[in-house]
Design a protein around this motif. Structure first.
Motif, PDB file in Angstrom:
ATOM      1  N   ILE A 187      80.825   0.431   9.831  1.00 33.52           N
ATOM      2  CA  ILE A 187      79.949  -0.269   8.910  1.00 33.52           C
ATOM      3  C   ILE A 187      79.888   0.626   7.684  1.00 33.52           C
ATOM      4  O   ILE A 187      79.704   1.818   7.638  1.00 33.52           O
ATOM      5  N   LEU A 233      76.018  -7.316  14.988  1.00 29.81           N
ATOM      6  CA  LEU A 233      76.137  -6.785  13.849  1.00 29.81           C
ATOM      7  C   LEU A 233      75.646  -7.822  12.921  1.00 29.81           C
ATOM      8  O   LEU A 233      75.899  -9.211  12.989  1.00 29.81           O
ATOM      9  N   PHE A 279      81.715  -4.723   7.254  1.00 25.99           N
ATOM     10  CA  PHE A 279      81.981  -4.143   8.751  1.00 25.99           C
ATOM     11  C   PHE A 279      83.674  -4.113   8.394  1.00 25.99           C
ATOM     12  O   PHE A 279      84.459  -5.123   8.399  1.00 25.99           O
TER      13      PHE A 279
END
Length: 188
Positions: free
Chosen positions: A124, A142, A157
């Motif tokens: 991330i 996410l 990401f």
């Protein structure tokens, strides 16, 4: 200006060496051919973030699973995954090389790969919106909350570098809730 909205389900991208197809909830919805060699030199793959050096884009989504297979999955396999998507299980012989379930991230924002490939962890890279991170893990998902007003280097990401290197075919599967992509001021 261009935009795209997708509610809940499975989005799968399949590349068979020439054609890239998109499948939504087990149904083929798009096919682009003549792409042989296009993906083999892509070294940075990311979900979310600022997409191009022109225009403003925003991505808002909640992603539960990401899987990369080293072969072009068949329509039958894709349909079977969709029909059983609540359980999201894999045939042991056809397990994905890369699989993230986003149950947690390490202190350095690394997300462990649960697939068969070694050294394929994701990461991330969070930007901020009004002082809050724009990419984070919440409730096993996410969350990407990029805004149109975000800086050019909004959060994302990052998948492994060179994940397409040497591949002649692949399938990438995402379990998504409420994907909203909006691209502004780019001439589209």
């Amino acid at each position: 200006n261009a935009g795209f909205y997708f509610e809940d389900g499975i989005l799968e991208l399949v590349f068979d060496g020439d054609e890239l197809s998109a499948w939504i909830n087990g149904t083929k919805t798009l096919a682009l051919d003549g792409l042989a060699g296009y993906f083999s030199d892509k070294s940075v793959v990311k979900l979310g973030g600022y997409l191009y050096s022109w225009g403003r884009s925003s991505t808002r989504a909640s992603v539960d699973d990401v899987a990369l297979y080293d072969y072009a999955r068949s329509g039958e396999e894709i349909a079977a995954s969709y029909l059983g998507w609540a359980e999201f299980t894999y045939d042991a012989a056809r397990r994905p090389e890369i699989y993230y379930d986003f149950s947690e991230a390490a202190a350095d924002n690394t997300v462990k790969n649960l697939g068969t490939a070694s050294g394929a962890d994701g990461r991330i890279v969070a930007g901020t919106v009004d002082g809050n991170p724009d990419v984070y893990i919440e409730n096993g998902k996410l969350v990407i909350a990029n805004e149109k007003t975000a800086a050019k280097d909004g959060g994302y990401f990052r998948l492994p570098d060179d994940m397409f290197a040497g591949r002649t075919e692949w399938s990438m599967q995402f379990t998504i809730s409420n994907l909203n992509f909006d691209n502004q001021d780019n001439g589209l």
